[in-house]
Write a protein that holds these residues in place. Structure first.
Motif, short mmCIF file in Angstrom:
data_model
loop_
_atom_site.label_atom_id
_atom_site.label_comp_id
_atom_site.label_asym_id
_atom_site.label_seq_id
_atom_site.Cartn_x
_atom_site.Cartn_y
_atom_site.Cartn_z
N THR A 1 25.50 -7.58 -33.25
CA THR A 1 26.92 -7.14 -32.89
C THR A 1 27.69 -5.76 -33.46
O THR A 1 28.49 -5.32 -33.03
CB THR A 1 27.88 -8.14 -33.50
N LEU A 2 26.82 -5.25 -34.45
CA LEU A 2 27.36 -4.08 -35.19
C LEU A 2 26.72 -2.75 -35.04
O LEU A 2 27.23 -1.63 -35.15
CB LEU A 2 27.49 -4.31 -36.50
N SER A 3 25.24 -2.95 -34.82
CA SER A 3 24.49 -1.85 -34.39
C SER A 3 24.49 -0.79 -35.68
O SER A 3 24.57 0.40 -35.39
CB SER A 3 24.68 -1.20 -33.15
N PRO A 4 24.06 -1.25 -36.87
CA PRO A 4 23.95 -0.12 -37.86
C PRO A 4 23.13 0.39 -37.96
O PRO A 4 21.80 0.27 -37.52
CB PRO A 4 24.22 -1.18 -39.14
N THR A 5 23.43 1.89 -38.29
CA THR A 5 22.08 2.60 -38.86
C THR A 5 21.20 2.19 -40.15
O THR A 5 20.06 2.23 -40.19
CB THR A 5 22.58 4.17 -39.18
N TRP A 6 22.03 1.47 -41.04
CA TRP A 6 21.27 0.89 -42.28
C TRP A 6 21.92 -0.34 -42.30
O TRP A 6 23.14 -0.84 -42.11
CB TRP A 6 21.88 1.88 -43.40
N ILE A 7 21.33 -1.29 -43.16
CA ILE A 7 21.65 -2.60 -43.49
C ILE A 7 21.58 -2.31 -44.95
O ILE A 7 20.29 -2.05 -45.64
CB ILE A 7 20.95 -3.67 -43.03
N ALA A 8 22.37 -3.03 -45.99
CA ALA A 8 22.15 -3.10 -47.43
C ALA A 8 22.50 -4.40 -47.76
O ALA A 8 23.33 -5.08 -47.42
CB ALA A 8 22.98 -1.95 -48.05
N MET A 9 21.69 -4.82 -48.89
CA MET A 9 21.94 -6.16 -49.45
C MET A 9 21.56 -6.02 -50.85
O MET A 9 20.71 -5.18 -51.44
CB MET A 9 21.33 -7.18 -48.82
N ASP A 10 21.87 -6.70 -51.86
CA ASP A 10 21.33 -7.08 -53.29
C ASP A 10 20.70 -8.36 -53.45
O ASP A 10 21.12 -9.40 -52.94
CB ASP A 10 22.75 -6.94 -53.99
N GLU A 11 19.98 -8.34 -54.35
CA GLU A 11 18.99 -9.56 -54.71
C GLU A 11 18.41 -10.22 -53.53
O GLU A 11 18.90 -11.34 -53.11
CB GLU A 11 20.04 -10.33 -55.65
N ILE A 12 17.54 -9.78 -53.19
CA ILE A 12 16.68 -10.56 -52.27
C ILE A 12 15.81 -11.62 -52.83
O ILE A 12 14.77 -10.90 -53.77
CB ILE A 12 15.50 -9.64 -51.33
N THR A 13 15.94 -12.86 -52.76
CA THR A 13 15.49 -13.87 -53.57
C THR A 13 14.51 -14.83 -52.96
O THR A 13 13.82 -15.56 -53.39
CB THR A 13 16.38 -14.52 -54.41
N SER A 14 14.52 -15.07 -51.73
CA SER A 14 14.06 -16.11 -50.96
C SER A 14 12.94 -15.74 -49.85
O SER A 14 13.29 -14.60 -49.47
CB SER A 14 15.01 -17.04 -50.14
N GLU A 15 12.21 -16.70 -49.49
CA GLU A 15 11.24 -16.38 -48.53
C GLU A 15 12.02 -16.01 -47.02
O GLU A 15 11.55 -15.21 -46.26
CB GLU A 15 10.26 -17.50 -48.28
N GLN B 1 32.40 4.01 -43.08
CA GLN B 1 31.66 3.60 -41.87
C GLN B 1 30.94 2.27 -42.37
O GLN B 1 29.75 2.23 -42.02
CB GLN B 1 30.83 4.52 -41.25
N VAL B 2 31.77 1.27 -43.05
CA VAL B 2 30.80 0.13 -43.79
C VAL B 2 31.48 -1.21 -43.35
O VAL B 2 32.76 -1.21 -42.93
CB VAL B 2 31.23 0.12 -45.17
N ASP B 3 30.62 -2.01 -42.70
CA ASP B 3 31.07 -3.16 -42.20
C ASP B 3 30.30 -4.32 -43.58
O ASP B 3 29.18 -4.36 -43.80
CB ASP B 3 30.56 -3.75 -41.04
N VAL B 4 31.41 -4.87 -44.17
CA VAL B 4 30.97 -5.91 -45.35
C VAL B 4 30.78 -7.49 -44.50
O VAL B 4 31.89 -7.74 -44.22
CB VAL B 4 31.75 -5.83 -46.57
N LEU B 5 29.96 -7.94 -44.56
CA LEU B 5 29.71 -9.23 -44.11
C LEU B 5 29.42 -10.20 -45.67
O LEU B 5 28.25 -10.33 -45.95
CB LEU B 5 28.39 -9.42 -43.43
N SER B 6 30.40 -10.92 -45.83
CA SER B 6 30.36 -11.68 -47.03
C SER B 6 30.39 -13.34 -46.81
O SER B 6 30.75 -13.66 -45.87
CB SER B 6 31.55 -11.58 -47.97
N ASN B 7 29.90 -14.07 -47.65
CA ASN B 7 29.73 -15.52 -47.89
C ASN B 7 29.09 -15.95 -46.80
O ASN B 7 29.32 -17.00 -45.80
CB ASN B 7 31.35 -16.01 -47.68
N CYS B 8 27.95 -15.34 -46.26
CA CYS B 8 27.10 -15.72 -45.14
C CYS B 8 25.59 -15.55 -45.78
O CYS B 8 25.54 -14.42 -46.51
CB CYS B 8 27.24 -15.26 -43.97
N SER B 9 24.76 -16.37 -45.49
CA SER B 9 23.28 -16.02 -46.03
C SER B 9 22.79 -14.72 -45.52
O SER B 9 23.11 -14.16 -44.48
CB SER B 9 22.21 -17.18 -45.36
#
Length: 120
Positions: A96-110, A77-85
């Motif tokens: 639009t997706l109403s996820p239970t969780w959001i995952a991301m790698d390398e949080i680097t900016s303000e 049950q994964v939606d991968v959003l690529s190539n966007c900030s």
């Protein structure tokens, strides 16, 4: 959770060795560690496990977690959003997706941090 690369070879690499933990019902979880310590490997496996029971949106800004045409399977049950900030991806996922969780790698900016705070 254990992850071994080159399992049948002499040069096998143990990326994760019997890692276990419990996720909170809500809130944020951060993985911290030095370069090469297995954070991305751990996150990929965690996403797969979470997706067995929950919907999860992965904000994969630079297509590093789940590159196109790679052998990495994101999960059920994964939606991968690529190539966007990350901020734009978080907003799209929440609207639009109403996820239970959001995952991301390398949080680097303000802007990444501000988007996380808005997401709650």
């Amino acid at each position: 959770m254990t992850k071994i690369y080159n399992q049948n070879a002499e040069n096998q690499v143990i990326a994760l060795n019997h890692v276990s933990f419990t996720l909170p019902e809500c809130g944020m979880v951060f993985l911290l560690g030095k370069s090469g310590s297995g954070k991305t490997t751990f996150l990929r496996d965690l996403i797969r496990q979470i997706s067995e029971m929950h919907t999860i949106s992965v904000i994969d800004e630079r297509m590093e977690l789940f590159p196109p045409l790679s052998a990495f399977y994101p999960g059920k049950q994964v939606d991968v959003l690529s190539n966007c900030s990350k901020p734009h991806g978080i907003d799209m996922a929440l609207r639009t997706l109403s996820p239970t969780w959001i995952a991301m790698d390398e949080i680097t900016s303000e802007a990444d941090c501000e988007a996380l705070i808005r997401a709650g």
